[in-house]
Scaffold this motif. Structure first.
Motif, PDB file in Angstrom:
ATOM      1  N   THR A  78      69.084   6.846  88.081  1.00 48.97           N
ATOM      2  CA  THR A  78      68.352   7.240  86.886  1.00 48.97           C
ATOM      3  C   THR A  78      67.413   8.358  87.254  1.00 48.97           C
ATOM      4  O   THR A  78      66.907   8.424  88.375  1.00 48.97           O
ATOM      5  CB  THR A  78      67.539   6.067  86.311  1.00 48.97           C
ATOM      6  OG1 THR A  78      66.710   5.556  87.348  1.00 48.97           O
ATOM      7  CG2 THR A  78      68.437   4.971  85.801  1.00 48.97           C
ATOM      8  N   ASP A  80      64.077  10.873  85.869  1.00 45.20           N
ATOM      9  CA  ASP A  80      62.988  10.922  84.906  1.00 45.20           C
ATOM     10  C   ASP A  80      62.124  12.132  85.225  1.00 45.20           C
ATOM     11  O   ASP A  80      61.510  12.205  86.279  1.00 45.20           O
ATOM     12  CB  ASP A  80      62.171   9.617  85.022  1.00 45.20           C
ATOM     13  CG  ASP A  80      61.112   9.537  83.930  1.00 45.20           C
ATOM     14  OD1 ASP A  80      60.914  10.543  83.233  1.00 45.20           O
ATOM     15  OD2 ASP A  80      60.504   8.464  83.786  1.00 45.20           O
ATOM     16  N   LYS A  85      64.751  11.426  80.157  1.00 45.00           N
ATOM     17  CA  LYS A  85      65.393  10.442  81.022  1.00 45.00           C
ATOM     18  C   LYS A  85      66.905  10.585  80.942  1.00 45.00           C
ATOM     19  O   LYS A  85      67.452  10.983  79.921  1.00 45.00           O
ATOM     20  CB  LYS A  85      64.998   9.020  80.601  1.00 45.00           C
ATOM     21  CG  LYS A  85      63.609   8.666  81.048  1.00 45.00           C
ATOM     22  CD  LYS A  85      63.282   7.229  80.713  1.00 45.00           C
ATOM     23  CE  LYS A  85      61.814   6.970  81.013  1.00 45.00           C
ATOM     24  NZ  LYS A  85      61.347   5.722  80.467  1.00 45.00           N
TER      25      LYS A  85
END
Lengths: 215, 172
Positions: A78, A80, A85
């Motif tokens: 992931t 960010d 995101k």
């Protein structure tokens, strides 16, 4: 194990073993479990039987199968950066090349990191389960095993894992990167794929395919 | 019955040549296209590694240079050397040539790492207006080059290295 002299050709072929890498011929003498028969000339491991290797490999192949499916679809990494995101699965990263002619590359990447390891796990199960259960070999077991051996260099899960590390360092100063569940699955998967290869004694498999136990 | 593939060397050279042809555009065209708020950046393989080194990531720059420049070049050289050497019987160094072949077979796959890095980066860094990374045309050529050189190494019959020794013994 010794080189065979020229005048000694009365030896039955089943008592001979030929090194697949350098073609040296030896008298066959099966090593005990845990021992290895190594070619004296080019040091290729010829036979390396292990106790309960069949069951171990089957267990590892099953685990590989489950992990590949999981690692493919769960989020992998992931990212960010300032509120933007994004999370990707291995499946997404294989499809990264999907615009224009690069789609071929996309397919190749998907094949190398998911389909080939998957195919090898399935083929291994298909060949080994009947052998371990002392049943007659499955239909087309020999071509199946040959194919799974030919696929071996094209199974690139461990290379993908190292690629991840490199990619992480590259984006680390651009954004915050986190690991998803698939990242850990993939880590375990890499170890399992290596274990599967090191436990497999090819000669023992071929031997039991050629001389199935009569039950 | 034949125990040797008579066309082994021909196949090796055919794959070798195609692989080498793909390796040139792989280094000339951009590998990554990075678009951030203020700039649009295209970097080649070597350019990207140099950039990383300038930012201080020496380790990663080293891995990339090793995997996508040093290893492919060494591999081209090694396969060519092996294919040339088996033409001369009694070239010697059988053990070291065999070791060289095993290293080439083992290490060739690792060049794929750069393709995977590009795949991960360009799927991960899709942050709308902030930053975008997309694969460049070089990625295609580089992947093809790695695949073709792997096929070239696989087409090489390592037993050819040892056939020379058998002939020497036979004639003596």
């Amino acid at each position: 194990m010794k080189d065979v002299p020229d005048h000694d050709l009365a030896v039955p072929l089943t008592d001979l073993i030929v090194c697949p890498q350098c073609d040296a011929v030896y008298h066959l003498k099966e090593p005990a479990a845990g021992e290895q028969a190594v070619c004296q000339r080019c040091h290729t491991v010829l036979i390396a039987p292990r106790r309960k290797a069949g069951l171990t490999i089957i267990a590892v192949a099953l685990a590989t199968l489950i992990l590949i499916v999981g690692a493919t679809f769960f989020p992998f990494l992931t990212i960010d950066a300032a509120g933007n995101k994004n999370s990707v699965s291995v499946f997404d990263s294989a499809l990264a090349f999907s615009n224009g002619p690069l789609i071929l590359l996309s397919l190749a990447t998907a094949a190398l990191i998911m389909l080939v390891p998957l195919a090898r796990a399935v083929l291994t199960l298909y060949v080994l389960v009947p052998i371990v259960l002392d049943l007659p070999p499955a239909k087309f077991a020999m071509p199946a095993f040959r194919f799974s051996q030919a696929l071996r260099p094209w199974s690139m899960a461990e290379i993908f894992a190292l690629g991840c590390a490199v990619a992480l360092v590259k984006v680390a100063d651009l954004a915050t990167v986190g690991f998803g569940p698939a990242f850990w699955m993939f880590g375990v998967l890499v170890i399992l794929v290596v274990a599967q290869d090191s436990y497999m004694c090819k000669w023992s498999v071929w031997n039991s395919l050629e001389h199935p136990k009569k039950s | 019955m034949k125990s040797r593939d008579a066309n082994s060397l021909q196949k090796v050279w055919a794959w070798w040549l195609v692989g080498f042809m793909c390796y040139i555009p792989a280094n000339v065209y951009p590998m990554l296209q990075t678009r951030t708020l203020f700039q649009n950046d295209q970097s080649t393989i070597i350019g990207g590694a140099v950039e990383l080194a300038q930012y201080g990531s020496w380790g990663i720059a080293f891995i990339i240079l090793l995997a996508s420049v040093a290893i492919p070049l060494a591999k081209f050289w090694a396969v060519a050397y092996l294919a040339l050497s088996v033409r001369r019987p009694g070239a010697g160094f059988n053990n070291s040539r065999h070791l060289m072949y095993e290293i080439v077979e083992y290490i060739g796959r690792w060049s794929m790492i750069d393709i995977f890095v590009v795949a991960i980066l360009s799927s991960l860094v899709q942050l709308n207006t902030l930053a975008n990374i997309n694969p460049g045309p070089a990625s295609m050529f580089f992947a093809l080059s790695v695949i073709f050189t792997m096929l070239s190494a696989q087409a090489f019959d390592s037993r050819l290295i040892w056939d020379g020794q058998a002939k020497d013994k036979g004639s003596a």
